[in-house]
Design an enzyme around this catalytic site. Structure first.
Site, mmCIF file in Angstrom:
data_model
loop_
_atom_site.group_PDB
_atom_site.id
_atom_site.type_symbol
_atom_site.label_atom_id
_atom_site.label_comp_id
_atom_site.label_asym_id
_atom_site.label_seq_id
_atom_site.Cartn_x
_atom_site.Cartn_y
_atom_site.Cartn_z
ATOM 1 N N GLU A 7 -44.315 -78.011 -66.099
ATOM 2 C CA GLU A 7 -44.972 -79.207 -65.555
ATOM 3 C C GLU A 7 -44.010 -80.390 -65.634
ATOM 4 O O GLU A 7 -43.231 -80.493 -66.582
ATOM 5 C CB GLU A 7 -46.229 -79.482 -66.398
ATOM 6 C CG GLU A 7 -47.075 -80.639 -65.912
ATOM 7 C CD GLU A 7 -48.361 -80.811 -66.739
ATOM 8 O OE1 GLU A 7 -48.983 -79.805 -67.166
ATOM 9 O OE2 GLU A 7 -48.735 -81.974 -66.967
ATOM 10 N N ASP A 29 -44.341 -84.629 -65.143
ATOM 11 C CA ASP A 29 -45.413 -85.625 -65.025
ATOM 12 C C ASP A 29 -44.960 -87.049 -64.784
ATOM 13 O O ASP A 29 -44.001 -87.530 -65.422
ATOM 14 C CB ASP A 29 -46.196 -85.709 -66.350
ATOM 15 C CG ASP A 29 -46.951 -84.447 -66.678
ATOM 16 O OD1 ASP A 29 -47.307 -83.722 -65.759
ATOM 17 O OD2 ASP A 29 -47.178 -84.219 -67.884
ATOM 18 N N GLU A 42 -47.636 -90.238 -65.216
ATOM 19 C CA GLU A 42 -49.031 -90.651 -65.430
ATOM 20 C C GLU A 42 -49.045 -92.150 -65.659
ATOM 21 O O GLU A 42 -48.115 -92.703 -66.253
ATOM 22 C CB GLU A 42 -49.635 -89.928 -66.649
ATOM 23 C CG GLU A 42 -49.885 -88.457 -66.394
ATOM 24 C CD GLU A 42 -50.559 -87.752 -67.563
ATOM 25 O OE1 GLU A 42 -50.577 -88.298 -68.691
ATOM 26 O OE2 GLU A 42 -51.058 -86.641 -67.354
ATOM 27 N N THR A 83 -44.103 -90.396 -68.800
ATOM 28 C CA THR A 83 -43.432 -89.236 -68.200
ATOM 29 C C THR A 83 -43.358 -88.125 -69.242
ATOM 30 O O THR A 83 -43.293 -88.389 -70.438
ATOM 31 C CB THR A 83 -41.988 -89.566 -67.740
ATOM 32 O OG1 THR A 83 -41.190 -89.907 -68.886
ATOM 33 C CG2 THR A 83 -41.967 -90.714 -66.747
ATOM 34 N N ASN A 87 -44.342 -82.129 -75.247
ATOM 35 C CA ASN A 87 -43.873 -82.962 -76.374
ATOM 36 C C ASN A 87 -42.558 -83.659 -76.058
ATOM 37 O O ASN A 87 -41.728 -83.837 -76.947
ATOM 38 C CB ASN A 87 -43.696 -82.127 -77.647
ATOM 39 C CG ASN A 87 -45.000 -81.493 -78.084
ATOM 40 O OD1 ASN A 87 -46.064 -82.098 -77.931
ATOM 41 N ND2 ASN A 87 -44.930 -80.281 -78.598
ATOM 42 N N ARG A 88 -42.364 -84.040 -74.820
ATOM 43 C CA ARG A 88 -41.123 -84.727 -74.450
ATOM 44 C C ARG A 88 -41.447 -86.011 -73.692
ATOM 45 O O ARG A 88 -40.909 -86.291 -72.628
ATOM 46 C CB ARG A 88 -40.249 -83.794 -73.620
ATOM 47 C CG ARG A 88 -39.757 -82.608 -74.432
ATOM 48 C CD ARG A 88 -38.757 -81.754 -73.698
ATOM 49 N NE ARG A 88 -37.921 -81.031 -74.649
ATOM 50 C CZ ARG A 88 -38.246 -79.868 -75.205
ATOM 51 N NH1 ARG A 88 -39.383 -79.286 -74.910
ATOM 52 N NH2 ARG A 88 -37.418 -79.297 -76.062
ATOM 53 N N GLU A 89 -42.341 -86.812 -74.292
ATOM 54 C CA GLU A 89 -42.809 -88.009 -73.600
ATOM 55 C C GLU A 89 -41.796 -89.150 -73.676
ATOM 56 O O GLU A 89 -41.198 -89.404 -74.727
ATOM 57 C CB GLU A 89 -44.117 -88.509 -74.239
ATOM 58 C CG GLU A 89 -45.274 -87.538 -74.163
ATOM 59 C CD GLU A 89 -45.327 -86.551 -75.320
ATOM 60 O OE1 GLU A 89 -44.378 -86.514 -76.135
ATOM 61 O OE2 GLU A 89 -46.331 -85.821 -75.407
ATOM 62 N N TRP A 117 -57.563 -91.697 -75.437
ATOM 63 C CA TRP A 117 -56.199 -91.915 -75.923
ATOM 64 C C TRP A 117 -55.372 -92.890 -75.092
ATOM 65 O O TRP A 117 -54.387 -93.437 -75.565
ATOM 66 C CB TRP A 117 -55.442 -90.587 -75.981
ATOM 67 C CG TRP A 117 -55.273 -89.951 -74.631
ATOM 68 C CD1 TRP A 117 -56.211 -89.223 -73.948
ATOM 69 C CD2 TRP A 117 -54.133 -90.040 -73.771
ATOM 70 N NE1 TRP A 117 -55.707 -88.854 -72.722
ATOM 71 C CE2 TRP A 117 -54.450 -89.323 -72.583
ATOM 72 C CE3 TRP A 117 -52.876 -90.647 -73.888
ATOM 73 C CZ2 TRP A 117 -53.549 -89.206 -71.511
ATOM 74 C CZ3 TRP A 117 -51.971 -90.514 -72.828
ATOM 75 C CH2 TRP A 117 -52.316 -89.810 -71.654
ATOM 76 N N GLY A 168 -53.846 -96.703 -77.589
ATOM 77 C CA GLY A 168 -54.108 -95.589 -78.507
ATOM 78 C C GLY A 168 -55.571 -95.166 -78.548
ATOM 79 O O GLY A 168 -56.002 -94.527 -79.505
HETATM 80 C C1 LIG Z 1 -51.956 -102.517 -72.913
HETATM 81 O O1 LIG Z 1 -51.702 -103.804 -73.400
HETATM 82 C C2 LIG Z 1 -51.379 -103.842 -74.788
HETATM 83 C C3 LIG Z 1 -51.237 -105.299 -75.183
HETATM 84 O O2 LIG Z 1 -50.298 -105.936 -74.352
HETATM 85 C C4 LIG Z 1 -50.103 -103.044 -75.027
HETATM 86 O O3 LIG Z 1 -49.845 -102.983 -76.415
HETATM 87 C C5 LIG Z 1 -50.269 -101.614 -74.483
HETATM 88 O O4 LIG Z 1 -49.056 -100.908 -74.604
HETATM 89 C C6 LIG Z 1 -50.665 -101.704 -73.024
HETATM 90 N N1 LIG Z 1 -50.802 -100.434 -72.346
HETATM 91 C C7 LIG Z 1 -51.608 -99.427 -72.718
HETATM 92 C C8 LIG Z 1 -51.682 -98.267 -71.791
HETATM 93 O O5 LIG Z 1 -52.258 -99.429 -73.735
#
Ligand SMILES: *[C@@H]1O[C@H](CO)[C@@H](O)[C@H](O)[C@H]1NC(C)=O
Ligand SMILES: *[C@@H]1O[C@H](CO)[C@@H](O)[C@H](O)[C@H]1NC(C)=O
Ligand SMILES: *[C@@H]1O[C@H](CO)[C@@H](O)[C@H](O)[C@H]1NC(C)=O
Ligand SMILES: *[C@@H]1O[C@H](CO)[C@@H](O)[C@H](O)[C@H]1NC(C)=O
Ligand SMILES: *[C@@H]1O[C@H](CO)[C@@H](O)[C@H](O)[C@H]1NC(C)=O
Ligand SMILES: *[C@@H]1O[C@H](CO)[C@@H](O)[C@H](O)[C@H]1NC(C)=O
Ligand SMILES: *[C@@H]1O[C@H](CO)[C@@H](O)[C@H](O)[C@H]1NC(C)=O
Length: 284
Positions: A106, A108, A110, A124, A133-135, A200, A204
């Site tokens: 694959e 990517d 995204e 990627t 596991n190669r992001e 996720w 996070g």
């Molecule tokens: C969303 O914004 C926060 C604050 O600027 C940042 O830490 C984060 O990396 C950004 N993107 C995502 C996908 O969370």
């Protein structure tokens, strides 16, 4: 003869030359209507009557996905995408290539959404024989939701290059000689999708989808499948081993030093202190 007819003739002549030259190399600005099929959430897939434009929608019922009908071995797969505008937190829009099965390959792209005014993350990854596991992740240096940008995956037997608007952002070279798996044995289809990744995707997983902002719509145009049909083993010669030019290497280095926000090669903790072998080799 009208100018448009002349252009069609020239285009047809070029196509014939290309076909003679390299069997079933597809040199096409493919048509979403003819060359793809909705494989999930078909009610949220809209293709313009001329087949040139596509929208993928995520709503509180479902996301959706399209698959290329053909499978490819090597090529340049190109797409112009305008991402979900405004509050896209928790959404994931994708554009990737993948084979089937447990030990799948694959490649990517995204796009991880964010709250209004906060930056997307361009994610990627590459899987070979079932292992990823190669992001590597990047902040865009432009607003990816206000207009279309060109995202390209170039895949040949010696390397994979991810590019945005013609600038390479990542290279994954073939280091099979060192024992690093490289995807070159399994044919892949091209896919695009939008889905709920709130567990996720954004900060996070802390920021969830706000359904009052739905529907979430990503627009696609200019699908380019300049690629070898997997049935044509001769075609690979159309995608010979290449290296980036020094200008491309400089442009990529600049993007990576300013906009890369995650690199698996710098995350030794995750790999019990030992990053994968390719991390100590040139990747450009
Ligand atoms: C969303 O914004 C926060 C604050 O600027 C940042 O830490 C984060 O990396 C950004 N993107 C995502 C996908 O969370
Ligand atoms: C592809 O679809 C368009 C309409 O969307 C049609 O006009 C055209 O003939 C189709 N081409 C092929 C090769 O089927
Ligand atoms: C396809 O999208 C392009 C770019 O947004 C636009 O200029 C064109 O009018 C669209 N065509 C159709 C048939 O919707
Ligand atoms: C889903 O969205 C529709 C349209 O916006 C709305 O009418 C419906 O109440 C929503 N359903 C749920 C379970 O939120
Ligand atoms: C792929 O992985 C499987 C299972 O781990 C292994 O048996 C096979 O040899 C691998 N193939 C290649 C080409 O590395
Ligand atoms: C998109 O980028 C690729 C290379 O990265 C290039 O070959 C192609 O011509 C570009 N397409 C458009 C429509 O600009
Ligand atoms: C690309 O670079 C590698 C290592 O620097 C070299 O071994 C290889 O011959 C180069 N390939 C081409 C096609 O120039």
């Amino acid at each position: 003869m009208a100018n448009t007819d002349r252009m069609h003739l020239v285009a047809a002549a070029l196509l014939v030359l290309v076909l003679l030259d390299s069997c079933s190399l597809l040199l096409v600005h493919a048509n979403f209507g003819n060359d793809t099929v909705a494989s999930w959430g078909a009610q949220n897939v809209v293709i313009s009557p001329d087949g040139q434009n596509l929208t993928l929608t995520l709503n509180n019922q479902t996301g959706c996905r399209i698959d290329s009908i053909n499978q490819f071995m090597f090529g340049s797969i190109e797409m112009q995408i305008k991402l979900v505008q405004g509050n896209s937190a928790g959404t994931v829009t994708s554009y990737y290539m993948s084979s089937d099965g447990t030990h799948h390959d694959e490649i990517d792209f995204e796009f991880l959404g964010n709250s209004t005014g906060q930056p997307y993350v361009i994610h990627t990854n590459v899987f070979a024989n079932g292992t990823g596991n190669r992001e590597q992740q990047f902040y865009p240096w432009f607003d990816p939701s206000s207009s279309f940008h060109n995202y390209t995956i170039h895949w040949n037997p010696s390397q994979i290059v991810w590019s945005i608007d013609g600038t390479p952002i990542r290279v994954f070279r073939n280091y099979e000689n060192l024992g690093v798996p490289f995807p070159r044995r399994q044919a892949m289809k091209a896919y695009s999708s939008i889905w709920n990744g709130e567990d996720w995707a954004t900060q996070g997983g802390r920021v969830k989808i706000d359904w009052s902002s739905a529907p979430f719509v990503a627009s696609y145009t200019h699908l380019g499948l300049r690629a070898c049909l997997s049935s044509d083993v001769q075609c690979v010669s159309a995608f010979p081993a290449t290296n980036l030019t020094s200008d491309q290497q400089t442009a990529m280095a600049n993007i990576r030093s300013s906009y890369m926000m995650y690199d698996y090669c710098k995350d030794a903790t995750r790999f019990n202190g030992v990053v994968p072998l390719e991390c100590s080799q040139p990747q450009n």
